[in-house]
Structure formats: structure tokens, C-alpha cells
Design a protein around this motif. Structure first.
Motif, PDB file in Angstrom:
ATOM      1  N   LYS A  95      -8.445  -8.603 -16.239  1.00 18.22           N
ATOM      2  CA  LYS A  95      -8.450  -8.680 -14.775  1.00 18.22           C
ATOM      3  C   LYS A  95      -8.432  -7.255 -14.224  1.00 18.22           C
ATOM      4  CE  LYS A  95      -5.851 -12.959 -14.744  1.00 18.22           C
ATOM      5  NZ  LYS A  95      -4.528 -13.519 -14.666  1.00 18.22           N
ATOM      6  N   ALA A  96      -9.010  -7.114 -13.028  1.00 18.85           N
ATOM      7  CA  ALA A  96      -9.103  -5.773 -12.428  1.00 18.85           C
ATOM      8  C   ALA A  96      -7.723  -5.111 -12.323  1.00 18.85           C
ATOM      9  CB  ALA A  96      -9.757  -5.879 -11.061  1.00 18.85           C
ATOM     10  N   GLY A  97      -6.739  -5.892 -11.898  1.00 22.19           N
ATOM     11  CA  GLY A  97      -5.393  -5.341 -11.749  1.00 22.19           C
ATOM     12  C   GLY A  97      -4.815  -4.876 -13.082  1.00 22.19           C
ATOM     13  N   ASP A  98      -5.103  -5.638 -14.137  1.00 29.24           N
ATOM     14  CA  ASP A  98      -4.582  -5.281 -15.464  1.00 29.24           C
ATOM     15  C   ASP A  98      -5.224  -4.002 -15.990  1.00 29.24           C
ATOM     16  OD1 ASP A  98      -3.008  -7.491 -15.368  1.00 29.24           O
ATOM     17  OD2 ASP A  98      -4.291  -8.737 -16.639  1.00 29.24           O
ATOM     18  N   VAL A  99      -6.504  -3.820 -15.681  1.00 24.98           N
ATOM     19  CA  VAL A  99      -7.206  -2.611 -16.143  1.00 24.98           C
ATOM     20  C   VAL A  99      -6.471  -1.365 -15.639  1.00 24.98           C
ATOM     21  CG1 VAL A  99      -9.332  -1.243 -15.862  1.00 24.98           C
ATOM     22  CG2 VAL A  99      -9.487  -3.689 -16.331  1.00 24.98           C
ATOM     23  N   THR A 119      -0.788  -0.871  -7.647  1.00 28.55           N
ATOM     24  CA  THR A 119      -0.885  -1.540  -6.338  1.00 28.55           C
ATOM     25  C   THR A 119      -1.395  -0.541  -5.304  1.00 28.55           C
ATOM     26  OG1 THR A 119       0.966  -2.961  -6.903  1.00 28.55           O
ATOM     27  CG2 THR A 119       0.433  -2.793  -4.576  1.00 28.55           C
ATOM     28  N   ALA A 120      -0.824   0.654  -5.320  1.00 28.68           N
ATOM     29  CA  ALA A 120      -1.204   1.661  -4.323  1.00 28.68           C
ATOM     30  C   ALA A 120      -2.683   2.040  -4.438  1.00 28.68           C
ATOM     31  CB  ALA A 120      -0.323   2.897  -4.485  1.00 28.68           C
ATOM     32  N   VAL A 121      -3.149   2.311  -5.661  1.00 29.87           N
ATOM     33  CA  VAL A 121      -4.557   2.751  -5.783  1.00 29.87           C
ATOM     34  C   VAL A 121      -5.533   1.598  -5.539  1.00 29.87           C
ATOM     35  CG1 VAL A 121      -4.296   4.804  -7.228  1.00 29.87           C
ATOM     36  CG2 VAL A 121      -4.508   2.584  -8.313  1.00 29.87           C
ATOM     37  N   LEU A 122      -5.137   0.399  -5.936  1.00 28.10           N
ATOM     38  CA  LEU A 122      -6.038  -0.738  -5.691  1.00 28.10           C
ATOM     39  C   LEU A 122      -6.173  -0.999  -4.193  1.00 28.10           C
ATOM     40  CD1 LEU A 122      -4.965  -3.175  -8.551  1.00 28.10           C
ATOM     41  CD2 LEU A 122      -7.210  -2.147  -8.280  1.00 28.10           C
ATOM     42  N   LYS A 123      -5.059  -0.831  -3.469  1.00 27.84           N
ATOM     43  CA  LYS A 123      -5.123  -1.012  -2.009  1.00 27.84           C
ATOM     44  C   LYS A 123      -5.957   0.089  -1.387  1.00 27.84           C
ATOM     45  CE  LYS A 123      -1.021  -3.785  -1.179  1.00 27.84           C
ATOM     46  NZ  LYS A 123       0.380  -3.830  -0.804  1.00 27.84           N
ATOM     47  N   ARG A 131      -7.584  -8.170  -7.499  1.00 27.19           N
ATOM     48  CA  ARG A 131      -6.761  -7.818  -8.662  1.00 27.19           C
ATOM     49  C   ARG A 131      -6.695  -8.917  -9.714  1.00 27.19           C
ATOM     50  NH1 ARG A 131      -3.842  -9.260  -4.460  1.00 27.19           N
ATOM     51  NH2 ARG A 131      -1.973 -10.554  -4.648  1.00 27.19           N
ATOM     52  N   HIS A 132      -6.869 -10.171  -9.307  1.00 27.99           N
ATOM     53  CA  HIS A 132      -6.800 -11.265 -10.279  1.00 27.99           C
ATOM     54  C   HIS A 132      -8.178 -11.664 -10.809  1.00 27.99           C
ATOM     55  CE1 HIS A 132      -2.598 -11.613  -9.554  1.00 27.99           C
ATOM     56  NE2 HIS A 132      -2.732 -11.993  -8.299  1.00 27.99           N
ATOM     57  N   SER A 133      -9.228 -10.976 -10.335  1.00 29.58           N
ATOM     58  CA  SER A 133     -10.582 -11.321 -10.790  1.00 29.58           C
ATOM     59  C   SER A 133     -10.883 -10.608 -12.100  1.00 29.58           C
ATOM     60  CB  SER A 133     -11.618 -10.868  -9.763  1.00 29.58           C
ATOM     61  OG  SER A 133     -11.324 -11.413  -8.511  1.00 29.58           O
ATOM     62  N   ALA A 134     -11.625 -11.292 -12.963  1.00 29.70           N
ATOM     63  CA  ALA A 134     -12.059 -10.645 -14.213  1.00 29.70           C
ATOM     64  C   ALA A 134     -12.943  -9.456 -13.837  1.00 29.70           C
ATOM     65  CB  ALA A 134     -12.833 -11.634 -15.060  1.00 29.70           C
TER      66      ALA A 134
END
Lengths: 311, 257
Positions: A95-99, A119-123, A131-134
Motif C-alpha cells: 500500500k502507498a502508506g506502507d511504502v 503522514t506528514a509527507v503523504l499529506k 494511503r490504503h491503495s495498492a
């Protein structure tokens, strides 16, 4: 005295007895600089970046990052670098968040710190809702941003971007430029390789051009641009291009030449920067109203072609 | 990066590898469960009922530890081999190579995933075996020690295989031509005491024989050879493979250009 952000000395890479990718490459990047490393395909840009980021072993030479030798202090060097490679190289099944969170973990951050940072950089890169998408299901532009998010999660002092905006649409590219400017202004040293030379002119303050494994130019951007004397402009005119406008000047100067492209467009070629005003005055004197002026060729592109003998 | 931060990095990699095992449960848990159920039915029930074993054990009781070990060996090996090769193939191994995580932690992190899968499938097969036979435990310590050491050794073997693999075919060669024959000839289905003397001696060169017999000793309390020799061989293999993998990673073999 502060050590340079990056110092590369005598870097040589030979892939096979006859394939020399880099030949005695040396350059230095000051802390806080926005440095462009340009070159045609296969010139040695990615090999140089690969060596700096420990992905490629070198045949000879020395690399120092903020005063730390890559061989002696490899761990410290890695801690200070963030890299966005040319090709997508994240695990497509994650998942994108896990990467991003896992990358923070590989840099030694605890699960809580890694979660906060990711969380900060993804936002910041507008990927939080994904974040939950493959990661394989993301669009090309999102994948580019995901790689940038991953590179930023360790708060690098030296950010290396190998064609970061390749394949990104105009909007995403502009957003990326804004972010990179912001990062650079906050003190991050950035190395950029790109084929969008407009990007270089907009962002960078120093340019090195590499061709056939050798550095052929290494100058501040302004110095480099001053070397280019000839420029072409396209002029959109309001009331039609008249033959009078394209006549040679009475004093016979060859500092510029005006050519009619069509009834509403003229082209001005100047060989001295300060002659553009004269040429525009001449058009006004001929009763021509100018609607718009655009630079026909990107100046960096022109220089690039001159230096890499591809013109 | 200090010790504490290396521990966080190791935890991240190990956690990721374990999550992967659970995520691909249909590949990691179900196939060995089905295969081993068939082994229990065919070899244990249909054929096994006609075979009498010495020392008061049924054939089913005799082969059960071997079958559990068989699944531990193949799953721990294939888990690390396929996971690492997949990262190499996708180039996402670069995520680890550009990070300050040590080579020691990288090898240990992947091995952790392999051990997790090996023990998970081993436990699954163990549970399935209870449907067919009554398991007796001679020594929990030996069972746990042998299963962890074996899973570690074969995880490290899988890591080595993946480092050298350049295409998908390369990760199937070692299991097909080396691992499976050695496992089947390692006393899963028979005691080497039933072999002619010459083949008994040849069998002693097979390291898997020591692993299976040591593991079987943990259940039944009987073994064809010394359990201590088995421990020593397993430990030596694990240590040698671990050092070799760390060295190759440091050299960049199979990972760096």
C-alpha cells in the motif's frame, strides 16, 4: 569553513573492459544549492547518482557528502540522502502508506515516528487519501509523488532527483516545482537530472553537463546563460505583419533579424541581448502593435545542444 | 545509526516480511496444508497401515515429524528466495540499499520472515497431523530448537539463491534439483537403518538427514544418529550461510551494479 554538500573527485566507472560509463568526473555542490546534472541519454547521469546513493559500485574516485567519505562513513552518508530514482522502484504489492512508512523504518525511525513522518509527507504531497491503495493502482503522477514522499520521509539534507517529473502532467509538475523550491529555500541541497530544460531554468542555480561520461560544463546558471548570445523570439502582432517591419535597418546592423512567419507572427533573432529593445522599437515605429512575446527556444536547451554536440 | 535505530530498522523489515506471509496466505499456508494432507492420507493411511515400524511406533507416527520438517524446509527457503528475488526484479531492493540499515539487519530481517513462514506452515501441518495420528512429545526444547535452526538455515539458503538469481527460473533450480531430492532421501519416509550399509554411509553426507532425525527425536525420542551432531551441523551451516550472505551483500553481489 563548511564542507560542500557533495564533492565528487575523479569518479570513474567501467562496466566492461570496453564500456566506460564515467571518466574522471569531478564536481562540487555547495550546501543549499539547487544543482542540475544534465546530459543526453546514456551520458552517465544515473551512474553518477547510483554511485552517490550506494547502488552502483565505482571503479575509481572519491565521494564525500557533507564532509563524510562514502567508504568510511557509508551509514552517515546514507542517513543524509534522499533519492527519487528514474524508474518506479517501490514494491507494487504494498500500500502507498506502507511504502513510505517502511522507508522511514529502514532509516531507523520507531513505528510511531515513522507513522508521524509518513503522514506528514503523504499529506504534503496530496497522497494521504491514497494511503490504503495498492501502489500499483496509482496513476503515473501519483507514483512520482509517492517516490518523492518516500525520499523525503527521512528529512534528507541532500535530495537527489533523477528525472522526477518524467511523465507527470503540467499541473503536477508545477506543484512539484513549488515543493522543490520550498525545500531548497528551507536549506535542502537538491541535485536534479531532467530532460525538461525549462525546469532547470526555473529551479536551478548551478548546472553541470555530462556527455559521454565526462563533465563538459560546470557553471552557475547565470554564467552559463551569458555564454549564449543568440536568441529567438516569436512576436504575436495585433494588426498584421507588414513588409515594412521586416526590412533591414537603415544603419545596416546585423545584430538582429526580423522574419515574417505568417500574417500575425514575426520572429526576431538577436545576437546581442541588448538589441531586443531596438528591434521592438523598430516594430512600433512601423505601426505594429505587439500582443505577446515568447522565447522561441529554451536557452538552456540551446546550450545543452551546443555542448553535447547533438545540434 | 546506533544500535537502537538498527533494531527499529530490523523490526520494520521483519514485520514487513511477516505481513507479506499473511497477505499471501493462499500461497503460503493453503498449498502446504493440502499437500501434507495428501501425504498423510496416501503414505500414512493407505500405504502406512501395511508397513510395520520398529520400536512400537506406527508408520504414520514415524513420518509425521519428517513431513512437518519437509514443509518447514521448503517454505522457509522459498519464502526468502521469492521475496528477495521479487524485490530485486522490481528494483524495490533499492529501498533497502539506499537506507542506512546494516547488511546484518537486512539478512536477519529476511531470515525472520522465512522463519515465520516455516514455523507457521510447520504448525499448520502439525495440527493437520493430529487428524490422522496421536503425536507424542519427547522434548519440546529439541522440537523448537531444531525447527527454528532448520528454518533459519534454509531461509539463509533461500537468501543466497536469490542473490545469485537473475531470472525466475534460477529460483526454481536449487529447490527442484537439490533441495527436494535431498529432503526425500533424508529419511522422511524411512529409517536409514533399513538401507544397505553402503547407502547408509552415503546418506550420512546428506545434512538434511541430521535435521529430520533430530526433529524426529524431539517427538519420538529415537533417532538414526546423534542429536548433538545434528545441532552442530545445523549451527555450522546457519553461521556459515549468515556470514556469506552478509559478505556478499557488502560486496554488492547480485544487488549493486
Amino acid at each position: 569553513m563548511k564542507p560542500p554538500a557533495l564533492k565528487v573527485e575523479g569518479l570513474t566507472k567501467v562496466y566492461a573492459p570496453e564500456t566506460v560509463a564515467l571518466q574522471d568526473v569531478s564536481f562540487e555542490i555547495d550546501e543549499g544549492s539547487f544543482f542540475a546534472l544534465l546530459g543526453p541519454n546514456g551520458a552517465g547521469k544515473s551512474t553518477t547518482i547510483g554511485i552517490i546513493t550506494s547502488l552502483v559500485t565505482r571503479t575509481a574516485g572519491q565521494v564525500t557528502v557533507f564532509g563524510h567519505d562514502l567508504d568510511r562513513d557509508r551509514t552517515q552518508v546514507k542517513e543524509m540522502i534522499g533519492v527519487v530514482p528514474q524508474e518506479f522502484n517501490f514494491n507494487i504489492f504494498e500500500k502507498a502508506g506502507d511504502v513510505v512508512r517502511n522507508q522511514a523504518g529502514y532509516f531507523g525511525l520507531s513505528r510511531d515516528e515513522a507513522r508521524q513522518r509518513s503522514t506528514a509527507v503523504l499529506k504534503k504531497l496530496k497522497l494521504w487519501y491514497k494511503r490504503h491503495s495498492a501502489s500499483r493502482s496509482l496513476s503515473g503522477g501519483m507514483k512520482r509523488r509517492l517516490m518523492l514522499a518516500r525520499a523525503l520521509v527521512n528529512h534528507p539534507r541532500l535530495l537527489i532527483l533523477d528525472e522526477p517529473s518524467a511523465g507527470a502532467d503540467v499541473e503536477i509538475r508545477y506543484q512539484m516545482w513549488d515543493l522543490l523550491k520550498e525545500l531548497n529555500e528551507s536549506g535542502t541541497t537538491i541535485i536534479l537530472t531532467t530532460h525538461y530544460l525549462e525546469e532547470v531554468e526555473k529551479l536551478c542555480d548551478h548546472v553541470a553537463i555530462i556527455d559521454k561520461g565526462r563533465i563538459v560544463e560546470d557553471s552557475p546558471l547565470n554564467t552559463l546563460l551569458a555564454k549564449l548570445r543568440s536568441q529567438s523570439f516569436l512576436i504575436a502582432v495585433e494588426n498584421g505583419a507588414t513588409p515594412q517591419a521586416t526590412r533591414p535597418l537603415p544603419n545596416g546592423t546585423d545584430a538582429y533579424k526580423i522574419t515574417k512567419i505568417d500574417n500575425h507572427t514575426l520572429e526576431i533573432n538577436i545576437t546581442a541581448v541588448d538589441m531586443l529593445g531596438d528591434a521592438l522599437n523598430k516594430l512600433s515605429a512601423a505601426g505594429i502593435k505587439i500582443k505577446n512575446i515568447t522565447n522561441k527556444t529554451n536557452r538552456i536547451e540551446q546550450l545543452f545542444l551546443n555542448l553535447t554536440t547533438r545540434q | 545509526m546506533g544500535f537502537k535505530r538498527q533494531c527499529f530498522a530490523l523490526y520494520t523489515l521483519m514485520h514487513k516480511e511477516c505481513v507479506r506471509v499473511v497477505r499471501i496466505w493462499s500461497q503460503s499456508i493453503i498449498p502446504p496444508a493440502i499437500t501434507m494432507t495428501l501425504y498423510f492420507i496416501v503414505f500414512g493411511k493407505l500405504i502406512g497401515d501395511k508397513i510395520s515400524m520398529a520400536e512400537g511406533f506406527s508408520y504414520m507416527q514415524f513420518i509425521t515429524p519428517g513431513l512437518i520438517m519437509l514443509s518447514i524446509i521448503s517454505n522457509s527457503y522459498m519464502n526468502v528466495c521469492s521475496s528477495l528475488f521479487s524485490l530485486k526484479f522490481q528494483k524495490s531492493i533499492e529501498e533497502l540499499l539506499v537506507a542506512p540499515i546494516s547488511n546484518f539487519c537486512i539478512v536477519l530481517g529476511f531470515a525472520g520472515g522465512g522463519i515465520f513462514r516455516g514455523l507457521l506452515t510447520g504448525t499448520t501441518v502439525c495440527i493437520i497431523s493430529l487428524l490422522f495420528t496421536k503425536l507424542q512429545i519427547h522434548s519440546w526444547f529439541i522440537i523448537i530448537a531444531f525447527s527454528i535452526l532448520t528454518a533459519l538455515t534454509f531461509s539463509l539458503g533461500g537468501f543466497l539463491n536469490a542473490l545469485f538469481a537473475k531470472k525466475f527460473d534460477d529460483i526454481a533450480i536449487v529447490p527442484t534439483f537439490i533441495l527436494i531430492p535431498l529432503t526425500y532421501l533424508g529419511g522422511v519416509f524411512y529409517s536409514i537403518n533399513t538401507l544397505p550399509e553402503i547407502w547408509q554411509r552415503v546418506s550420512l553426507a546428506n545434512p538434511i538427514l541430521y535435521m529430520i532425525n533430530g526433529f524426529r527425536y524431539g517427538f519420538l525420542g529415537v533417532s538414526d544418529m546423534s542429536v548433538y551432531t545434528g545441532f552442530a551441523i545445523l549451527t555450522a551451516f546457519a553461521a556459515a550461510l549468515f556470514c556469506l550472505n552478509v559478505f556478499l551483500l557488502h560486496k554488492g553481489t547480485g544487488t549493486r551494479t
